[in-house]
Design a protein around this motif. Structure first.
Motif, PDB file in Angstrom:
ATOM      1  N   TRP A 168       0.853  -1.183   0.000  1.00 31.56           N
ATOM      2  CA  TRP A 168       0.000   0.000   0.000  1.00 31.56           C
ATOM      3  C   TRP A 168       0.894   1.240   0.000  1.00 31.56           C
ATOM      4  O   TRP A 168       1.912   1.261   0.693  1.00 31.56           O
ATOM      5  CB  TRP A 168      -0.910   0.019   1.220  1.00 31.56           C
ATOM      6  N   ALA A 170       0.984   5.643   0.042  1.00 29.30           N
ATOM      7  CA  ALA A 170       0.262   6.900   0.258  1.00 29.30           C
ATOM      8  C   ALA A 170       1.266   8.000   0.559  1.00 29.30           C
ATOM      9  O   ALA A 170       2.455   7.729   0.793  1.00 29.30           O
ATOM     10  CB  ALA A 170      -0.730   6.764   1.415  1.00 29.30           C
ATOM     11  N   PHE A 174      -0.712  11.595   4.518  1.00 27.93           N
ATOM     12  CA  PHE A 174      -2.076  11.100   4.301  1.00 27.93           C
ATOM     13  C   PHE A 174      -2.663  10.546   5.596  1.00 27.93           C
ATOM     14  O   PHE A 174      -1.997   9.857   6.364  1.00 27.93           O
ATOM     15  CB  PHE A 174      -2.075  10.013   3.234  1.00 27.93           C
ATOM     16  N   LEU A 224      -1.375  10.848  -5.469  1.00 28.40           N
ATOM     17  CA  LEU A 224      -0.999  10.403  -4.119  1.00 28.40           C
ATOM     18  C   LEU A 224      -0.331  11.538  -3.339  1.00 28.40           C
ATOM     19  O   LEU A 224      -0.641  11.766  -2.160  1.00 28.40           O
ATOM     20  CB  LEU A 224      -0.063   9.203  -4.199  1.00 28.40           C
ATOM     21  N   ILE A 230      -5.052   6.529  -1.527  1.00 31.02           N
ATOM     22  CA  ILE A 230      -4.022   5.523  -1.300  1.00 31.02           C
ATOM     23  C   ILE A 230      -4.069   4.541  -2.464  1.00 31.02           C
ATOM     24  O   ILE A 230      -5.115   4.389  -3.110  1.00 31.02           O
ATOM     25  CB  ILE A 230      -4.270   4.805   0.049  1.00 31.02           C
ATOM     26  N   THR A 231      -2.954   3.906  -2.778  1.00 30.68           N
ATOM     27  CA  THR A 231      -2.938   2.966  -3.893  1.00 30.68           C
ATOM     28  C   THR A 231      -2.196   1.701  -3.511  1.00 30.68           C
ATOM     29  O   THR A 231      -1.506   1.648  -2.483  1.00 30.68           O
ATOM     30  CB  THR A 231      -2.292   3.601  -5.140  1.00 30.68           C
ATOM     31  N   LEU A 242       6.359   9.821  -0.520  1.00 27.77           N
ATOM     32  CA  LEU A 242       5.438   8.698  -0.420  1.00 27.77           C
ATOM     33  C   LEU A 242       6.007   7.646   0.530  1.00 27.77           C
ATOM     34  O   LEU A 242       7.220   7.470   0.633  1.00 27.77           O
ATOM     35  CB  LEU A 242       5.198   8.064  -1.797  1.00 27.77           C
TER      36      LEU A 242
END
Length: 304
Positions: A168, A170, A174, A224, A230-231, A242
């Motif tokens: 994950w 972000a 975040f 992001l 979030i990815t 990030l």
């Protein structure tokens, strides 16, 4: 001074094929020889080395400890042999080769391409950086000769060369929204990472929404960094700002996806063979580096 024995490279190549296929009979079939001829080669090799290289395992074969050592040296010797031939013969080979690469592994291309250019200075290289599905489709449509992709391991032209951990990702600033669906930033619907994230979130019954989408990796990074969501993706070469983790914010772990190299069956020749080897080696080196970095990160987290 006694003359030292010189090992036969052809026999060493048989050793590598037999190990890769797990059977002398299958090796004989692939090499176009009789099983008895292959067995004789392995018998002579073991006599020359003074140690057994194979032991029986069920219906197949497995390497002995001595065989593991012999195989490692055999691969190195054959690699040097093949590279010498490529260097001497490649200078006179012209034409063009079309390769594709997923955006995640674009950074490994310079080393592979520079090495290829030294071996085949007259070859023209056509390069595509695209999504995984588009690359796999392009190989099947004979639009490109080779492609490095993530996923799509069931395609007829695919060969799995490694596994890539999915994490994950972000922005460092975040924060998860309270009492609202998880905002996802992602590439298009065909993206393997997007499908993987959605599958795991739905399995965990975690509410989500697509907060941002982009056809390009640069666009995804921008979303992001802006804090839009979030990815899920590989942690390779993340932009500054990030952060990543296998279970960031307590989200479900995503596992791994296969890394594949796709080759058009109609694309033949030693130049294509060598490019496939160079791409595979470059990708596997990047995967090994990622694994090493991940282990260090876990160890430092435990210490902290």
């Amino acid at each position: 001074m006694a003359t030292r024995l010189t090992l036969d490279l052809d026999t060493l190549r048989t050793l590598t094929v037999a190990n890769d296929l797990g059977s002398l009979a299958l090796a004989a079939e692939q090499l176009g020889r009789t099983p008895s001829a292959v067995s004789l080669q392995m018998k002579r090799l073991q006599e020359e080395l003074g140690a057994p290289v194979f032991r029986k395992r069920g219906r197949g074969l497995a390497l002995t400890e001595e065989g593991v050592v012999a195989l490692a040296y055999a691969r190195r010797m054959l690699s040097l042999n093949d590279e010498l031939l490529d260097t001497m013969q490649g200078a006179n080979i012209d034409g063009h080769i079309r390769i594709g690469c997923t955006q995640d592994f674009a950074a490994v291309l310079p080393s592979a391409l520079s090495h290829f250019a030294l071996l085949y200075p007259r070859m023209q290289v056509e390069l595509r950086i695209e999504g995984n599905a588009a690359l796999a489709d392009a190989v099947e449509a004979s639009q490109i000769d080779l492609a490095v992709a993530i996923g799509h391991e069931t395609r007829a032209a695919a060969e799995t060369i490694g596994q890539l951990e999915i994490v994950w990702i972000a922005a460092s600033t975040f924060a998860l929204p309270q009492n609202h669906p998880l905002p996802l930033a992602a590439l298009g619907p065909q993206c393997a990472f997007r499908r993987c994230a959605i599958e795991h979130l739905e399995t965990a019954t975690t509410p989500y929404r697509i907060a941002a989408s982009s056809p390009s990796l640069d666009g995804l990074w921008a979303a992001l960094l802006a804090g839009l969501g979030i990815t899920a993706r590989t942690g390779l070469r993340l932009p500054e700002g990030l952060v990543s983790a296998a279970s960031l914010f307590g989200l479900p772990a995503l596992g791994a996806l296969p890394v594949t190299v796709h080759r058009n069956p109609q694309s033949t020749g030693i130049a294509v063979d060598r490019m496939k080897i160079l791409l595979t080696e470059a990708v596997q080196a990047a995967l090994a580096s990622q694994t090493k970095t991940a282990k260090k990160h876990k160890q430092s987290s435990r210490v902290a």
